[in-house]
Write an enzyme that holds these catalytic residues in place. Sequence first.
Site, PDB file in Angstrom:
ATOM      1  N   ARG A 235       1.838  -3.658  -2.050  1.00  0.00           N
ATOM      2  CA  ARG A 235       1.738  -2.615  -1.026  1.00  0.00           C
ATOM      3  C   ARG A 235       2.175  -3.180   0.317  1.00  0.00           C
ATOM      4  O   ARG A 235       1.823  -4.311   0.677  1.00  0.00           O
ATOM      5  CB  ARG A 235       0.296  -2.102  -0.889  1.00  0.00           C
ATOM      6  CG  ARG A 235      -0.099  -1.055  -1.901  1.00  0.00           C
ATOM      7  CD  ARG A 235       0.605   0.296  -1.692  1.00  0.00           C
ATOM      8  NE  ARG A 235       0.186   1.290  -2.663  1.00  0.00           N
ATOM      9  CZ  ARG A 235       0.781   1.512  -3.835  1.00  0.00           C
ATOM     10  NH1 ARG A 235       1.843   0.821  -4.202  1.00  0.00           N
ATOM     11  NH2 ARG A 235       0.339   2.466  -4.646  1.00  0.00           N
ATOM     12  N   GLU A 264       6.045   3.941   4.627  1.00  0.00           N
ATOM     13  CA  GLU A 264       7.126   4.532   3.826  1.00  0.00           C
ATOM     14  C   GLU A 264       7.233   6.029   4.088  1.00  0.00           C
ATOM     15  O   GLU A 264       6.202   6.676   4.269  1.00  0.00           O
ATOM     16  CB  GLU A 264       6.858   4.290   2.335  1.00  0.00           C
ATOM     17  CG  GLU A 264       6.862   2.807   1.994  1.00  0.00           C
ATOM     18  CD  GLU A 264       6.433   2.526   0.551  1.00  0.00           C
ATOM     19  OE1 GLU A 264       6.233   3.484  -0.213  1.00  0.00           O
ATOM     20  OE2 GLU A 264       6.306   1.354   0.211  1.00  0.00           O
ATOM     21  N   HIS A 282      10.896   1.429  -2.828  1.00  0.00           N
ATOM     22  CA  HIS A 282       9.711   1.621  -3.679  1.00  0.00           C
ATOM     23  C   HIS A 282      10.097   2.190  -5.052  1.00  0.00           C
ATOM     24  O   HIS A 282       9.693   3.303  -5.416  1.00  0.00           O
ATOM     25  CB  HIS A 282       8.694   2.536  -2.985  1.00  0.00           C
ATOM     26  CG  HIS A 282       7.294   2.398  -3.544  1.00  0.00           C
ATOM     27  ND1 HIS A 282       6.165   2.567  -2.772  1.00  0.00           N
ATOM     28  CD2 HIS A 282       6.833   2.109  -4.790  1.00  0.00           C
ATOM     29  CE1 HIS A 282       5.083   2.405  -3.523  1.00  0.00           C
ATOM     30  NE2 HIS A 282       5.471   2.125  -4.758  1.00  0.00           N
TER      31      HIS A 282
HETATM   32  P1  NAP Z   1      -4.949  -4.818 -10.924  1.00  0.00           P
HETATM   33  O1  NAP Z   1      -4.867  -5.092 -12.385  1.00  0.00           O
HETATM   34  O2  NAP Z   1      -6.185  -4.202 -10.376  1.00  0.00           O
HETATM   35  O3  NAP Z   1      -4.639  -6.185 -10.163  1.00  0.00           O
HETATM   36  C1  NAP Z   1      -4.874  -6.386  -8.817  1.00  0.00           C
HETATM   37  C2  NAP Z   1      -5.169  -7.859  -8.588  1.00  0.00           C
HETATM   38  O4  NAP Z   1      -5.293  -8.100  -7.197  1.00  0.00           O
HETATM   39  C3  NAP Z   1      -6.448  -8.324  -9.266  1.00  0.00           C
HETATM   40  O5  NAP Z   1      -6.176  -9.475  -9.984  1.00  0.00           O
HETATM   41  C4  NAP Z   1      -7.403  -8.631  -8.106  1.00  0.00           C
HETATM   42  O6  NAP Z   1      -8.196  -9.765  -8.443  1.00  0.00           O
HETATM   43  C5  NAP Z   1      -6.441  -8.921  -6.951  1.00  0.00           C
HETATM   44  N1  NAP Z   1      -7.015  -8.513  -5.652  1.00  0.00           N
HETATM   45  C6  NAP Z   1      -7.484  -7.306  -5.301  1.00  0.00           C
HETATM   46  N2  NAP Z   1      -7.947  -7.315  -4.060  1.00  0.00           N
HETATM   47  C7  NAP Z   1      -7.765  -8.567  -3.593  1.00  0.00           C
HETATM   48  C8  NAP Z   1      -8.067  -9.205  -2.351  1.00  0.00           C
HETATM   49  N3  NAP Z   1      -8.656  -8.555  -1.341  1.00  0.00           N
HETATM   50  N4  NAP Z   1      -7.737 -10.517  -2.223  1.00  0.00           N
HETATM   51  C9  NAP Z   1      -7.168 -11.195  -3.252  1.00  0.00           C
HETATM   52  N5  NAP Z   1      -6.865 -10.630  -4.460  1.00  0.00           N
HETATM   53  C10 NAP Z   1      -7.159  -9.331  -4.623  1.00  0.00           C
HETATM   54  O7  NAP Z   1      -3.766  -3.848 -10.478  1.00  0.00           O
HETATM   55  P2  NAP Z   1      -2.284  -3.751 -11.067  1.00  0.00           P
HETATM   56  O8  NAP Z   1      -2.220  -2.716 -12.112  1.00  0.00           O
HETATM   57  O9  NAP Z   1      -1.793  -5.120 -11.388  1.00  0.00           O
HETATM   58  O10 NAP Z   1      -1.532  -3.180  -9.749  1.00  0.00           O
HETATM   59  C11 NAP Z   1      -1.519  -3.939  -8.574  1.00  0.00           C
HETATM   60  C12 NAP Z   1      -0.921  -3.181  -7.407  1.00  0.00           C
HETATM   61  O11 NAP Z   1       0.491  -3.103  -7.546  1.00  0.00           O
HETATM   62  C13 NAP Z   1      -1.342  -1.718  -7.253  1.00  0.00           C
HETATM   63  O12 NAP Z   1      -2.608  -1.599  -6.639  1.00  0.00           O
HETATM   64  C14 NAP Z   1      -0.229  -1.151  -6.404  1.00  0.00           C
HETATM   65  O13 NAP Z   1      -0.551  -1.277  -5.033  1.00  0.00           O
HETATM   66  C15 NAP Z   1       0.968  -2.052  -6.715  1.00  0.00           C
HETATM   67  N6  NAP Z   1       2.024  -1.318  -7.454  1.00  0.00           N
HETATM   68  C16 NAP Z   1       3.256  -1.200  -6.889  1.00  0.00           C
HETATM   69  C17 NAP Z   1       4.252  -0.538  -7.585  1.00  0.00           C
HETATM   70  C18 NAP Z   1       5.637  -0.390  -7.021  1.00  0.00           C
HETATM   71  O14 NAP Z   1       6.330   0.535  -7.429  1.00  0.00           O
HETATM   72  N7  NAP Z   1       6.063  -1.253  -6.140  1.00  0.00           N
HETATM   73  C19 NAP Z   1       3.988   0.022  -8.827  1.00  0.00           C
HETATM   74  C20 NAP Z   1       2.726  -0.128  -9.371  1.00  0.00           C
HETATM   75  C21 NAP Z   1       1.738  -0.804  -8.666  1.00  0.00           C
HETATM   76  P3  NAP Z   1      -9.694  -9.928  -7.843  1.00  0.00           P
HETATM   77  O15 NAP Z   1     -10.404  -8.648  -8.123  1.00  0.00           O
HETATM   78  O16 NAP Z   1     -10.253 -11.116  -8.552  1.00  0.00           O
HETATM   79  O17 NAP Z   1      -9.508 -10.181  -6.393  1.00  0.00           O
HETATM   80  C1  8YV Z   2       4.381   4.918  -7.694  1.00  0.00           C
HETATM   81  C2  8YV Z   2       3.014   2.791  -7.299  1.00  0.00           C
HETATM   82  O1  8YV Z   2       5.724   5.013  -7.391  1.00  0.00           O
HETATM   83  O2  8YV Z   2       1.616   3.034  -9.178  1.00  0.00           O
HETATM   84  C3  8YV Z   2       1.712   2.680  -8.001  1.00  0.00           C
HETATM   85  O3  8YV Z   2       0.758   2.183  -7.380  1.00  0.00           O
HETATM   86  O4  8YV Z   2       3.178   2.307  -6.232  1.00  0.00           O
HETATM   87  C4  8YV Z   2       4.161   3.459  -7.947  1.00  0.00           C
HETATM   88  O5  8YV Z   2       4.157   3.325  -9.324  1.00  0.00           O
HETATM   89  C5  8YV Z   2       3.637   5.627  -6.640  1.00  0.00           C
HETATM   90  O6  8YV Z   2       2.273   5.494  -6.758  1.00  0.00           O
HETATM   91  C6  8YV Z   2       4.000   7.108  -6.707  1.00  0.00           C
HETATM   92  O7  8YV Z   2       3.530   7.709  -5.588  1.00  0.00           O
END
Ligand code: NAP
Ligand code: 8YV
Length: 322
Positions: A235, A264, A282
Amino acid sequence: MKSIKILTPATMMPFVADQLAETFTLLKLPAPGPDRDKAITEWAPDVRGIAVAGHLACSAEMLARFPKLEIVANFGVGYDSVDAKWAGQHGIIVTNTPDVLTDEVADTCLGLLLMTVRELPQSEQWLRAGNWTGKGPYPLTHNTLRGKKIGIFGLGRIGKAIAKRLEAFGVEIAYHNRSKAADVSYPYHDSLVGLAKAVDILVSVAPGGPETFHLINADVFKALGPQGTFINIGRGSAVDEPALIKALQDGTIYAAGLDVFENEPQVPAEFLTLDRVVLLPHVGSGSHHTRNLMGQLVVDNLRNFFAGKGPITPVAETPWKK
Ligand code: NAP
Ligand code: 8YV
């Protein structure tokens, strides 16, 4: 379930909106402005569910406008635009879309990493501009993955999928989370600065929200160092963007690859002027295949919930109790 009223922004993907309209009475919110506000005021008393993506912020103030609200189904695994803590305190379930997008986002992250480190967009631009025949070969890159250490900030579902792919690239991996992950043997760092110091490339896949706000700051870039590369697929709000711009401008770090930004779709103009930066709008999960899986999970969460079978993927702040 036709009597149940579900609210969604008119921009929700048709694949989702059409299915919701088949099952429920779907109220489509107009674009932000006075018409949207009027519609919310008129519809709020009867709305029992909201299907939402990042384009409608569900703050506590917004959620409080819906007295009969039972569930917010978020399109996306990251739900930082929904005040899930407030929802949990007020008996409202929040769901997200984990797992179905993990591999797609990890694939995109590896693409962004290679684009940034090997300057692939810049070299393609060189060819398109006719420089290969005019000026000769594209200059050799200073940056490489060979022999590099990579640090992952946020080693959760997507972070682990990125790490798995990176193992095949033969690089060393380390990570920082708030707590040590039980199922991996990569070196753990209990601070983000400590991780940045120990690696050449820092990949952030951490969630947004108040707990990570601007955690990736000038101290982290200083620790990453002048040969360092920063990749963000998590993010934008986790990054102090002015500090990142300064770090790139004055050589505190070498390069960056960014898929996400704080405001964004606005991208700070300074990024566009920098040579060693790769910018994506994104697109981490942005294939029809994966967005359809995410959309289906939004629909299925709402259908299951209102059929009395509970939500499929409630978030940690709003656990489902029968
Ligand atoms: P997840 O399984 O919940 O993983 C998040 C990780 O971050 C956990 O290992 C957590 O470990 C760590 N974390 C959370 N808060 C923290 C903090 N304050 N300090 C240090 N570590 C922290 O989630 P995920 O499914 O992998 O998704 C992760 C993120 O990717 C989403 O929340 C979203 O923002 C982003 N994302 C982006 C896209 C894109 O299109 N660019 C798409 C999908 C997701 P601990 O709880 O041990 O801290
Ligand atoms: C999406 C994402 O594009 O899953 C997330 O957290 O950042 C992306 O997969 C977004 O949430 C759609 O608004």
